[in-house]
Design a protein around this motif. Structure first.
Motif, PDB file in Angstrom:
ATOM      1  N   ILE A 155       0.871  -1.187   0.000  1.00 26.36           N
ATOM      2  CA  ILE A 155       0.000   0.000   0.000  1.00 26.36           C
ATOM      3  C   ILE A 155       0.904   1.231   0.000  1.00 26.36           C
ATOM      4  CG2 ILE A 155      -1.908   1.185   1.139  1.00 26.36           C
ATOM      5  CD1 ILE A 155      -2.620  -1.666   0.230  1.00 26.36           C
ATOM      6  N   THR A 156       1.349   1.609  -1.192  1.00 21.79           N
ATOM      7  CA  THR A 156       2.259   2.743  -1.357  1.00 21.79           C
ATOM      8  C   THR A 156       1.461   3.995  -1.730  1.00 21.79           C
ATOM      9  OG1 THR A 156       2.537   2.236  -3.697  1.00 21.79           O
ATOM     10  CG2 THR A 156       4.090   1.184  -2.153  1.00 21.79           C
ATOM     11  N   ASN A 157       2.133   5.127  -1.708  1.00 18.86           N
ATOM     12  CA  ASN A 157       1.474   6.363  -2.141  1.00 18.86           C
ATOM     13  C   ASN A 157       1.031   6.290  -3.606  1.00 18.86           C
ATOM     14  OD1 ASN A 157       1.423   7.700   0.300  1.00 18.86           O
ATOM     15  ND2 ASN A 157       3.442   8.633   0.011  1.00 18.86           N
ATOM     16  N   PRO A 158       1.859   5.750  -4.521  1.00 21.79           N
ATOM     17  CA  PRO A 158       1.363   5.601  -5.900  1.00 21.79           C
ATOM     18  C   PRO A 158       0.113   4.710  -5.968  1.00 21.79           C
ATOM     19  CG  PRO A 158       3.742   5.387  -5.863  1.00 21.79           C
ATOM     20  CD  PRO A 158       3.288   5.428  -4.434  1.00 21.79           C
ATOM     21  N   PHE A 159       0.067   3.671  -5.140  1.00 14.97           N
ATOM     22  CA  PHE A 159      -1.129   2.827  -5.140  1.00 14.97           C
ATOM     23  C   PHE A 159      -2.347   3.635  -4.673  1.00 14.97           C
ATOM     24  CE2 PHE A 159      -4.290   0.303  -2.968  1.00 14.97           C
ATOM     25  CZ  PHE A 159      -4.654  -0.574  -3.989  1.00 14.97           C
ATOM     26  N   LYS A 160      -2.177   4.446  -3.625  1.00 13.65           N
ATOM     27  CA  LYS A 160      -3.288   5.266  -3.128  1.00 13.65           C
ATOM     28  C   LYS A 160      -3.768   6.240  -4.212  1.00 13.65           C
ATOM     29  CE  LYS A 160      -2.321   5.120   1.812  1.00 13.65           C
ATOM     30  NZ  LYS A 160      -2.000   5.898   3.030  1.00 13.65           N
ATOM     31  N   GLU A 161      -2.842   6.799  -4.980  1.00 16.98           N
ATOM     32  CA  GLU A 161      -3.223   7.693  -6.073  1.00 16.98           C
ATOM     33  C   GLU A 161      -3.991   6.930  -7.151  1.00 16.98           C
ATOM     34  OE1 GLU A 161      -3.061  11.039  -6.098  1.00 16.98           O
ATOM     35  OE2 GLU A 161      -2.364  10.742  -4.038  1.00 16.98           O
ATOM     36  N   ASN A 162      -3.546   5.712  -7.453  1.00 16.85           N
ATOM     37  CA  ASN A 162      -4.273   4.875  -8.411  1.00 16.85           C
ATOM     38  C   ASN A 162      -5.676   4.559  -7.901  1.00 16.85           C
ATOM     39  OD1 ASN A 162      -2.018   4.837 -10.022  1.00 16.85           O
ATOM     40  ND2 ASN A 162      -1.650   2.636  -9.862  1.00 16.85           N
ATOM     41  N   LEU A 163      -5.787   4.300  -6.608  1.00 10.33           N
ATOM     42  CA  LEU A 163      -7.094   3.994  -6.022  1.00 10.33           C
ATOM     43  C   LEU A 163      -8.026   5.205  -6.129  1.00 10.33           C
ATOM     44  CD1 LEU A 163      -8.892   1.945  -4.608  1.00 10.33           C
ATOM     45  CD2 LEU A 163      -7.866   2.638  -2.419  1.00 10.33           C
ATOM     46  N   LYS A 164      -7.495   6.398  -5.890  1.00 15.43           N
ATOM     47  CA  LYS A 164      -8.303   7.615  -6.054  1.00 15.43           C
ATOM     48  C   LYS A 164      -8.738   7.777  -7.513  1.00 15.43           C
ATOM     49  CE  LYS A 164      -6.297  10.210  -2.238  1.00 15.43           C
ATOM     50  NZ  LYS A 164      -5.416  11.322  -1.838  1.00 15.43           N
ATOM     51  N   ALA A 165      -7.811   7.531  -8.449  1.00 14.43           N
ATOM     52  CA  ALA A 165      -8.138   7.639  -9.872  1.00 14.43           C
ATOM     53  C   ALA A 165      -9.201   6.598 -10.250  1.00 14.43           C
ATOM     54  CB  ALA A 165      -6.883   7.449 -10.719  1.00 14.43           C
ATOM     55  N   PHE A 166      -9.098   5.415  -9.676  1.00 16.10           N
ATOM     56  CA  PHE A 166     -10.103   4.375  -9.907  1.00 16.10           C
ATOM     57  C   PHE A 166     -11.474   4.849  -9.408  1.00 16.10           C
ATOM     58  CE2 PHE A 166     -12.473   0.792  -8.076  1.00 16.10           C
ATOM     59  CZ  PHE A 166     -12.669   0.013  -9.211  1.00 16.10           C
ATOM     60  N   PHE A 167     -11.505   5.426  -8.211  1.00 16.28           N
ATOM     61  CA  PHE A 167     -12.752   5.955  -7.660  1.00 16.28           C
ATOM     62  C   PHE A 167     -13.334   7.046  -8.564  1.00 16.28           C
ATOM     63  CE2 PHE A 167     -12.136   3.944  -3.540  1.00 16.28           C
ATOM     64  CZ  PHE A 167     -13.426   3.830  -3.063  1.00 16.28           C
ATOM     65  N   VAL A 168     -12.473   7.923  -9.056  1.00 20.07           N
ATOM     66  CA  VAL A 168     -12.942   9.008  -9.925  1.00 20.07           C
ATOM     67  C   VAL A 168     -13.592   8.427 -11.179  1.00 20.07           C
ATOM     68  CG1 VAL A 168     -12.181  10.893 -11.422  1.00 20.07           C
ATOM     69  CG2 VAL A 168     -11.369  10.778  -9.066  1.00 20.07           C
ATOM     70  N   GLN A 169     -12.926   7.448 -11.799  1.00 19.81           N
ATOM     71  CA  GLN A 169     -13.488   6.859 -13.015  1.00 19.81           C
ATOM     72  C   GLN A 169     -14.804   6.155 -12.723  1.00 19.81           C
ATOM     73  OE1 GLN A 169     -11.017   4.587 -15.758  1.00 19.81           O
ATOM     74  NE2 GLN A 169     -12.646   3.063 -15.874  1.00 19.81           N
ATOM     75  N   GLU A 170     -14.830   5.347 -11.699  1.00 20.82           N
ATOM     76  CA  GLU A 170     -16.027   4.563 -11.401  1.00 20.82           C
ATOM     77  C   GLU A 170     -17.166   5.423 -10.866  1.00 20.82           C
ATOM     78  OE1 GLU A 170     -16.428   1.368 -12.336  1.00 20.82           O
ATOM     79  OE2 GLU A 170     -14.464   1.681 -13.236  1.00 20.82           O
ATOM     80  N   SER A 171     -16.849   6.578 -10.301  1.00 18.62           N
ATOM     81  CA  SER A 171     -17.910   7.434  -9.758  1.00 18.62           C
ATOM     82  C   SER A 171     -18.727   8.097 -10.865  1.00 18.62           C
ATOM     83  CB  SER A 171     -17.335   8.491  -8.805  1.00 18.62           C
ATOM     84  OG  SER A 171     -16.579   9.449  -9.501  1.00 18.62           O
ATOM     85  N   ARG A 172     -18.335   7.867 -12.115  1.00 21.72           N
ATOM     86  CA  ARG A 172     -19.178   8.325 -13.235  1.00 21.72           C
ATOM     87  C   ARG A 172     -20.461   7.503 -13.280  1.00 21.72           C
ATOM     88  NH1 ARG A 172     -16.139   8.711 -18.753  1.00 21.72           N
ATOM     89  NH2 ARG A 172     -18.007   9.885 -19.254  1.00 21.72           N
ATOM     90  N   TRP A 173     -20.384   6.255 -12.817  1.00 18.33           N
ATOM     91  CA  TRP A 173     -21.522   5.345 -12.911  1.00 18.33           C
ATOM     92  C   TRP A 173     -22.104   4.972 -11.557  1.00 18.33           C
ATOM     93  CZ3 TRP A 173     -16.985   4.675 -15.703  1.00 18.33           C
ATOM     94  CH2 TRP A 173     -17.094   4.949 -17.059  1.00 18.33           C
ATOM     95  N   LEU A 174     -21.276   4.993 -10.522  1.00 18.32           N
ATOM     96  CA  LEU A 174     -21.718   4.570  -9.199  1.00 18.32           C
ATOM     97  C   LEU A 174     -21.378   5.647  -8.175  1.00 18.32           C
ATOM     98  CD1 LEU A 174     -20.246   0.947  -9.252  1.00 18.32           C
ATOM     99  CD2 LEU A 174     -22.657   1.546  -9.466  1.00 18.32           C
TER     100      LEU A 174
END
Length: 168
Positions: free
Chosen positions: A121-140
Protein backbone atom coordinates in the motif's frame (compact mmCIF):
# COMPACT_ATOMS: atom_id res chain seq x y z
CA UNK A 1 -33.19 35.64 -51.18
CA UNK A 2 -29.88 33.99 -50.30
CA UNK A 3 -30.09 31.16 -47.76
CA UNK A 4 -27.71 31.69 -44.83
CA UNK A 5 -26.08 28.50 -43.55
CA UNK A 6 -25.65 27.86 -39.85
CA UNK A 7 -22.35 28.09 -38.05
CA UNK A 8 -20.34 25.10 -39.34
CA UNK A 9 -18.54 24.89 -35.97
CA UNK A 10 -21.83 23.89 -34.35
CA UNK A 11 -21.48 20.41 -35.86
CA UNK A 12 -18.36 19.53 -33.91
CA UNK A 13 -19.72 21.15 -30.72
CA UNK A 14 -23.01 19.23 -30.88
CA UNK A 15 -21.33 15.94 -31.78
CA UNK A 16 -18.84 16.41 -28.93
CA UNK A 17 -21.69 16.97 -26.49
CA UNK A 18 -23.51 13.88 -27.77
CA UNK A 19 -20.30 11.86 -27.46
CA UNK A 20 -19.71 12.98 -23.87
CA UNK A 21 -23.31 12.22 -22.90
CA UNK A 22 -23.27 8.84 -24.65
CA UNK A 23 -19.93 7.86 -23.07
CA UNK A 24 -21.56 8.52 -19.72
CA UNK A 25 -24.43 6.17 -20.65
CA UNK A 26 -22.62 3.39 -22.51
CA UNK A 27 -25.39 0.84 -21.97
CA UNK A 28 -27.79 2.92 -24.10
CA UNK A 29 -28.06 2.44 -27.86
CA UNK A 30 -27.51 5.57 -29.96
CA UNK A 31 -31.09 5.96 -31.19
CA UNK A 32 -32.33 5.24 -27.68
CA UNK A 33 -30.08 8.05 -26.43
CA UNK A 34 -31.45 10.47 -29.04
CA UNK A 35 -35.03 9.45 -28.31
CA UNK A 36 -34.50 9.91 -24.56
CA UNK A 37 -32.90 13.32 -25.05
CA UNK A 38 -35.67 14.46 -27.38
CA UNK A 39 -38.30 13.30 -24.91
CA UNK A 40 -36.59 15.18 -22.09
CA UNK A 41 -36.26 18.30 -24.27
CA UNK A 42 -39.96 18.11 -25.09
CA UNK A 43 -40.90 17.72 -21.42
CA UNK A 44 -38.80 20.73 -20.44
CA UNK A 45 -40.06 22.89 -23.32
CA UNK A 46 -43.83 22.86 -23.25
CA UNK A 47 -44.18 19.54 -25.15
CA UNK A 48 -42.12 20.85 -28.08
CA UNK A 49 -42.37 18.58 -31.11
CA UNK A 50 -45.12 16.36 -29.71
CA UNK A 51 -47.54 15.39 -32.46
CA UNK A 52 -50.77 13.58 -31.68
CA UNK A 53 -52.27 11.34 -34.31
CA UNK A 54 -55.04 8.81 -34.57
CA UNK A 55 -54.43 5.39 -36.02
CA UNK A 56 -57.18 3.11 -37.19
CA UNK A 57 -57.27 -0.27 -35.53
CA UNK A 58 -59.99 -2.14 -37.41
CA UNK A 59 -63.01 0.02 -36.57
CA UNK A 60 -61.56 1.83 -33.55
CA UNK A 61 -59.36 4.91 -33.57
CA UNK A 62 -56.39 4.90 -31.21
CA UNK A 63 -54.75 8.14 -30.15
CA UNK A 64 -50.96 8.05 -30.15
CA UNK A 65 -48.16 10.57 -30.27
CA UNK A 66 -44.61 10.94 -31.53
CA UNK A 67 -41.90 13.58 -31.43
CA UNK A 68 -41.02 15.62 -34.49
CA UNK A 69 -37.84 17.67 -34.10
CA UNK A 70 -37.46 18.59 -37.77
CA UNK A 71 -37.78 22.34 -37.14
CA UNK A 72 -35.78 22.59 -33.90
CA UNK A 73 -32.92 25.02 -34.43
CA UNK A 74 -29.44 23.67 -33.70
CA UNK A 75 -28.64 26.46 -31.26
CA UNK A 76 -31.59 25.46 -29.06
CA UNK A 77 -30.60 21.77 -29.21
CA UNK A 78 -26.97 22.67 -28.41
CA UNK A 79 -28.08 24.81 -25.48
CA UNK A 80 -30.16 21.91 -24.15
CA UNK A 81 -27.31 19.40 -24.59
CA UNK A 82 -24.87 21.77 -22.89
CA UNK A 83 -27.20 22.18 -19.92
CA UNK A 84 -27.79 18.42 -19.75
CA UNK A 85 -24.04 17.71 -19.82
CA UNK A 86 -23.34 20.35 -17.16
CA UNK A 87 -25.87 18.62 -14.89
CA UNK A 88 -24.02 15.32 -15.42
CA UNK A 89 -20.67 16.98 -14.68
CA UNK A 90 -22.06 18.58 -11.51
CA UNK A 91 -23.34 15.21 -10.34
CA UNK A 92 -19.93 13.66 -11.04
CA UNK A 93 -18.19 16.45 -9.10
CA UNK A 94 -20.51 15.96 -6.12
CA UNK A 95 -19.67 12.25 -6.13
CA UNK A 96 -15.94 12.97 -6.42
CA UNK A 97 -16.09 15.24 -3.40
CA UNK A 98 -17.12 12.20 -1.37
CA UNK A 99 -13.84 10.45 -2.24
CA UNK A 100 -12.03 11.25 0.98
CA UNK A 101 -9.22 9.64 2.96
CA UNK A 102 -11.71 7.71 5.11
CA UNK A 103 -13.17 6.01 2.00
CA UNK A 104 -9.70 5.25 0.64
CA UNK A 105 -8.57 3.88 4.01
CA UNK A 106 -11.71 1.74 4.27
CA UNK A 107 -11.04 0.10 0.91
CA UNK A 108 -7.36 -0.35 1.79
CA UNK A 109 -8.50 -2.10 4.98
CA UNK A 110 -10.69 -4.39 2.87
CA UNK A 111 -7.69 -5.21 0.67
CA UNK A 112 -5.63 -6.01 3.77
CA UNK A 113 -8.44 -8.29 5.03
CA UNK A 114 -8.02 -10.16 1.74
CA UNK A 115 -4.35 -10.78 2.54
CA UNK A 116 -2.69 -7.87 0.75
CA UNK A 117 0.54 -6.98 2.53
CA UNK A 118 0.62 -3.50 4.08
CA UNK A 119 3.97 -2.91 2.33
CA UNK A 120 2.19 -2.95 -1.03
CA UNK A 121 0.00 0.00 0.00
CA UNK A 122 2.26 2.74 -1.36
CA UNK A 123 1.47 6.36 -2.14
CA UNK A 124 1.36 5.60 -5.90
CA UNK A 125 -1.13 2.83 -5.14
CA UNK A 126 -3.29 5.27 -3.13
CA UNK A 127 -3.22 7.69 -6.07
CA UNK A 128 -4.27 4.88 -8.41
CA UNK A 129 -7.09 3.99 -6.02
CA UNK A 130 -8.30 7.62 -6.05
CA UNK A 131 -8.14 7.64 -9.87
CA UNK A 132 -10.10 4.38 -9.91
CA UNK A 133 -12.75 5.96 -7.66
CA UNK A 134 -12.94 9.01 -9.92
CA UNK A 135 -13.49 6.86 -13.01
CA UNK A 136 -16.03 4.56 -11.40
CA UNK A 137 -17.91 7.43 -9.76
CA UNK A 138 -19.18 8.32 -13.24
CA UNK A 139 -21.52 5.35 -12.91
CA UNK A 140 -21.72 4.57 -9.20
CA UNK A 141 -21.79 6.61 -6.03
CA UNK A 142 -18.69 6.41 -3.86
CA UNK A 143 -20.76 4.60 -1.24
CA UNK A 144 -21.82 2.00 -3.82
CA UNK A 145 -18.20 1.40 -4.84
CA UNK A 146 -17.15 0.85 -1.22
CA UNK A 147 -20.14 -1.45 -0.66
CA UNK A 148 -19.24 -3.50 -3.73
CA UNK A 149 -15.68 -3.98 -2.51
CA UNK A 150 -17.01 -4.80 0.97
CA UNK A 151 -19.18 -7.55 -0.55
CA UNK A 152 -16.39 -8.97 -2.71
CA UNK A 153 -14.82 -12.28 -1.83
CA UNK A 154 -11.15 -12.36 -0.86
CA UNK A 155 -10.25 -13.48 -4.39
CA UNK A 156 -12.27 -10.66 -5.95
CA UNK A 157 -10.59 -8.13 -3.64
CA UNK A 158 -7.18 -9.50 -4.61
CA UNK A 159 -8.08 -9.23 -8.31
CA UNK A 160 -9.31 -5.66 -7.83
CA UNK A 161 -6.12 -4.77 -5.94
CA UNK A 162 -4.04 -6.02 -8.89
CA UNK A 163 -6.14 -3.97 -11.34
CA UNK A 164 -5.90 -0.82 -9.21
CA UNK A 165 -2.16 -1.32 -8.72
CA UNK A 166 -1.66 -1.08 -12.49
CA UNK A 167 -4.50 1.41 -13.06
CA UNK A 168 -3.60 4.27 -15.36
Amino acid sequence: MKHIMGDPNRIKRILTLLQQIWEHQTDVRFNQLISNLQSLYSQENNSYGRREVYTKNFIDLEKTSYLDFFYLEDDKWEEFLTSYWLNIENEIMLRREKIDEDRIDEVIGLFMEAGIDNGQITNPFKENLKAFFVQESRWLTVEAIVNLVRNFSQNERTELFAKVKHFI
